[in-house]
Design a protein around this motif. Structure first.
Motif, PDB file in Angstrom:
ATOM      1  N   THR A 154       0.800  -1.344   0.149  1.00 23.60           N
ATOM      2  CA  THR A 154       0.100  -0.036   0.082  1.00 23.60           C
ATOM      3  C   THR A 154       0.915   1.229  -0.081  1.00 23.60           C
ATOM      4  N   LEU A 155       0.373   2.180  -0.761  1.00 29.34           N
ATOM      5  CA  LEU A 155       0.923   3.663  -1.138  1.00 29.34           C
ATOM      6  C   LEU A 155      -0.164   4.456  -0.468  1.00 29.34           C
ATOM      7  N   VAL A 156       0.176   5.592   0.152  1.00 27.02           N
ATOM      8  CA  VAL A 156      -0.676   6.582   0.505  1.00 27.02           C
ATOM      9  C   VAL A 156      -0.035   7.811  -0.248  1.00 27.02           C
ATOM     10  N   GLN A 157      -0.674   8.635  -1.108  1.00 32.38           N
ATOM     11  CA  GLN A 157      -0.261   9.794  -1.729  1.00 32.38           C
ATOM     12  C   GLN A 157      -1.241  11.127  -1.048  1.00 32.38           C
ATOM     13  N   LEU A 158      -0.362  11.992  -0.776  1.00 30.80           N
ATOM     14  CA  LEU A 158      -0.786  13.376  -0.473  1.00 30.80           C
ATOM     15  C   LEU A 158      -0.343  14.458  -1.346  1.00 30.80           C
ATOM     16  N   SER A 159      -1.144  15.309  -2.120  1.00 31.42           N
ATOM     17  CA  SER A 159      -0.852  16.184  -3.082  1.00 31.42           C
ATOM     18  C   SER A 159      -1.454  17.269  -2.870  1.00 31.42           C
ATOM     19  N   ASP A 160      -0.725  18.591  -3.158  1.00 28.19           N
ATOM     20  CA  ASP A 160      -1.172  19.872  -2.946  1.00 28.19           C
ATOM     21  C   ASP A 160      -1.942  20.289  -1.843  1.00 28.19           C
ATOM     22  N   LEU A 161      -1.019  20.114  -0.972  1.00 28.62           N
ATOM     23  CA  LEU A 161      -1.552  20.340   0.503  1.00 28.62           C
ATOM     24  C   LEU A 161      -1.979  21.907   0.554  1.00 28.62           C
ATOM     25  N   HIS A 162      -1.132  22.812  -0.095  1.00 27.01           N
ATOM     26  CA  HIS A 162      -1.185  24.092  -0.087  1.00 27.01           C
ATOM     27  C   HIS A 162      -1.512  24.850   1.631  1.00 27.01           C
ATOM     28  N   VAL A 187       4.580   6.558   2.032  1.00 29.89           N
ATOM     29  CA  VAL A 187       3.790   7.420   1.874  1.00 29.89           C
ATOM     30  C   VAL A 187       4.762   8.558   0.869  1.00 29.89           C
ATOM     31  N   CYS A 188       3.571   8.883  -0.143  1.00 34.35           N
ATOM     32  CA  CYS A 188       4.149   9.798  -1.386  1.00 34.35           C
ATOM     33  C   CYS A 188       3.620  11.113  -1.303  1.00 34.35           C
ATOM     34  N   LEU A 189       4.574  12.219  -1.246  1.00 41.23           N
ATOM     35  CA  LEU A 189       4.157  13.556  -1.363  1.00 41.23           C
ATOM     36  C   LEU A 189       4.556  13.896  -2.544  1.00 41.23           C
ATOM     37  N   THR A 190       3.558  14.479  -3.423  1.00 39.38           N
ATOM     38  CA  THR A 190       3.777  14.746  -4.695  1.00 39.38           C
ATOM     39  C   THR A 190       3.594  16.459  -5.094  1.00 39.38           C
ATOM     40  N   GLY A 191       4.146  17.325  -4.065  1.00 36.50           N
ATOM     41  CA  GLY A 191       4.454  18.706  -4.441  1.00 36.50           C
ATOM     42  C   GLY A 191       3.255  19.519  -3.729  1.00 36.50           C
ATOM     43  N   ASP A 192       3.590  21.022  -3.966  1.00 35.58           N
ATOM     44  CA  ASP A 192       2.619  21.936  -3.608  1.00 35.58           C
ATOM     45  C   ASP A 192       2.241  21.847  -2.187  1.00 35.58           C
ATOM     46  N   TYR A 193       3.377  21.906  -1.317  1.00 35.11           N
ATOM     47  CA  TYR A 193       2.945  21.787  -0.015  1.00 35.11           C
ATOM     48  C   TYR A 193       2.612  23.294   0.905  1.00 35.11           C
ATOM     49  N   ASN A 194       2.706  24.235   0.060  1.00 31.88           N
ATOM     50  CA  ASN A 194       2.634  25.546   0.688  1.00 31.88           C
ATOM     51  C   ASN A 194       2.194  26.620  -0.273  1.00 31.88           C
ATOM     52  N   ASN A 223       5.437  23.105  -8.319  1.00 31.80           N
ATOM     53  CA  ASN A 223       5.609  24.487  -8.702  1.00 31.80           C
ATOM     54  C   ASN A 223       5.674  25.591  -7.816  1.00 31.80           C
ATOM     55  N   HIS A 224       4.692  25.352  -6.607  1.00 29.99           N
ATOM     56  CA  HIS A 224       4.566  26.246  -5.648  1.00 29.99           C
ATOM     57  C   HIS A 224       5.922  26.468  -4.733  1.00 29.99           C
ATOM     58  N   GLU A 225       6.679  25.375  -4.643  1.00 32.89           N
ATOM     59  CA  GLU A 225       7.741  25.546  -3.857  1.00 32.89           C
ATOM     60  C   GLU A 225       8.764  26.472  -4.559  1.00 32.89           C
ATOM     61  N   TYR A 226       8.909  26.500  -5.786  1.00 30.08           N
ATOM     62  CA  TYR A 226       9.931  27.558  -6.665  1.00 30.08           C
ATOM     63  C   TYR A 226       9.447  28.653  -6.467  1.00 30.08           C
ATOM     64  N   TYR A 227       8.284  29.207  -5.985  1.00 26.88           N
ATOM     65  CA  TYR A 227       7.708  30.561  -6.068  1.00 26.88           C
ATOM     66  C   TYR A 227       8.193  31.079  -4.586  1.00 26.88           C
ATOM     67  N   PHE A 228       8.667  30.400  -3.657  1.00 25.79           N
ATOM     68  CA  PHE A 228       8.909  30.798  -2.344  1.00 25.79           C
ATOM     69  C   PHE A 228      10.233  30.090  -1.784  1.00 25.79           C
TER      70      PHE A 228
END
Length: 386
Positions: A154-162, A187-194, A223-228
């Motif tokens: 099993t994998l759990v994916q979280l994405s685009d937490l913002h 657990v896989c986190l696919t970006g845009d945490y913030n 992409n949002h990580e690169y803005y900050f």
């Protein structure tokens, strides 16, 4: 502020097709026009009052009200367009002699009232959908050449937490609790945490340190990580226990079998002086075994033949169900769900959170994605696909 232009276009359309045709006194038409104009001015208001249209510093309550109002404006424009298309179709039918009494029911004021009420209620519901704690969505993914020892992994994916104002520390903590209750292998986190600088959001992001998985928590930049300042965000995420993958991989041994987890940076990275995504480089030197690729944006999936499974996000599933075709057009046809891409499986998460600049979901719920890996049937083991 590119989104201000489309907002003005929506307002202009509603002014011409909904407000001006109403048989009302000029002062009432003006009042209705101002009511519709206020949410149209959302992005300039965010920039003026909140310091940034992209990540405004405003009270949560004010943001929720504005997001619900803006969502209602977009939905109202869509409903008005549906009404106008229906009216045009009925007019053409009458012109062709199909039915001289075929008209939309109700007078213009009644139609406008119904459209406004439906849009307002849907906008409020959609804004609530955007900020509630997402449910767990389980997906069974069949992979070619998956060893029997890995059947049921099993994998759990979280994405685009913002994470920012609308979705903060408490919300993230409850998401982490739901993930840990699933007891995943990975657990896989696919970006845009913030939606802001790492230094300012360090405390809000702290619940990520409690994420637990048997074989690790892995992530890639969005992409949002690169803005900050992506370097600061990458460092913070590492401190929180996330193994950040930048065109590289990790080899895991699960039940005696090898699993390779690779990750690539977001495709916007070269604009900020970084290396672009390169799936072949990410898996260079990897041993035999199922290859799982984390890539924030799904649009390069057809080039990522080095992977057996790609996990992506970015699209937010289209946010509003009637926007899905538009969002898909900007992402090579991928918007949400499971795809077969030349034998590789691609799963596009509709997102766990949602960007504060457009926080509304209608028909596209957020999710914590639980993926269960299964071997593909014999007919697919040769790579023929479904």
């Amino acid at each position: 502020m590119l989104l201000f232009g489309p907002s003005c276009a929506l307002f202009g359309y509603l002014l011409l097709r909904l407000v001006l045709p109403l048989p009302l006194r000029p002062i009432r038409k003006l009042s209705l026009a101002v009511l519709l104009l206020l949410p149209c001015m959302k992005y300039p208001l965010y920039a003026w009052a909140g310091g940034s249209f992209f990540a405004p510093e405003l009270p949560q309550e004010a943001l929720l009200v504005m997001e619900a109002a803006y969502a209602s404006l977009v939905i109202l424009a869509f409903l008005t367009l549906v009404r106008d298309c229906a009216a045009l179709a009925l007019w053409l039918a009458r012109r062709c002699g199909a039915g001289q009494n075929w008209r939309l029911p109700g007078a213009m004021p009644a139609q406008a009232a119904v459209l406004l009420a439906c849009a307002g209620m849907t906008g409020l519901w959609g804004a609530w959908q955007a900020v509630r704690i997402p449910d767990v969505h389980t997906v069974e993914v069949r992979l070619r050449h998956l060893p029997p020892a890995l059947d049921g992994m099993t994998l759990v994916q979280l994405s685009d937490l913002h994470i920012r104002v609308l979705l903060g520390k408490e919300w993230l903590g409850r998401v982490v609790n739901r993930v840990n209750a699933l007891n995943p292998d990975i657990v896989c986190l696919t970006g845009d945490y913030n939606d802001g600088p790492a230094a300012r959001l360090r405390e809000a992001m702290s619940p990520l340190a409690r994420l637990r998985a048997r074989h690790g928590v892995f992530g890639v930049t969005g992409n949002h990580e690169y803005y900050f300042q992506t370097e600061a965000w990458t460092q913070l995420l590492k401190e929180l226990g996330v193994d950040m993958l930048n065109n590289e991989h990790r080899v895991l041994t699960i039940n005696g079998a090898s699993v390779i987890v690779g990750g690539v940076p977001d495709r916007i990275a070269p604009r900020f002086g970084g290396a672009g995504p390169d799936a072949r480089r990410a898996f260079a030197g990897a041993p035999a075994g199922p290859r799982i690729l984390l890539a924030h944006q799904p649009r390069d999936a057809r080039e990522n033949t080095a992977a057996d499974l790609q996990l992506s996000g970015h699209t937010h599933g289209g946010m509003l169900v009637f926007l899905r075709p538009l969002i898909a057009a900007f992402n090579e046809g991928f918007v949400s769900g499971l795809y077969n891409v030349n034998g590789m499986r691609l799963y596009v998460s509709p997102g766990t959170g949602l960007w504060g600049g457009f926080s509304c979901r209608v028909g596209v719920p957020a999710e914590i994605t639980r993926l269960v890996l299964r071997p593909a049937p014999p007919s697919e083991q040769d790579g023929a696909g479904r």
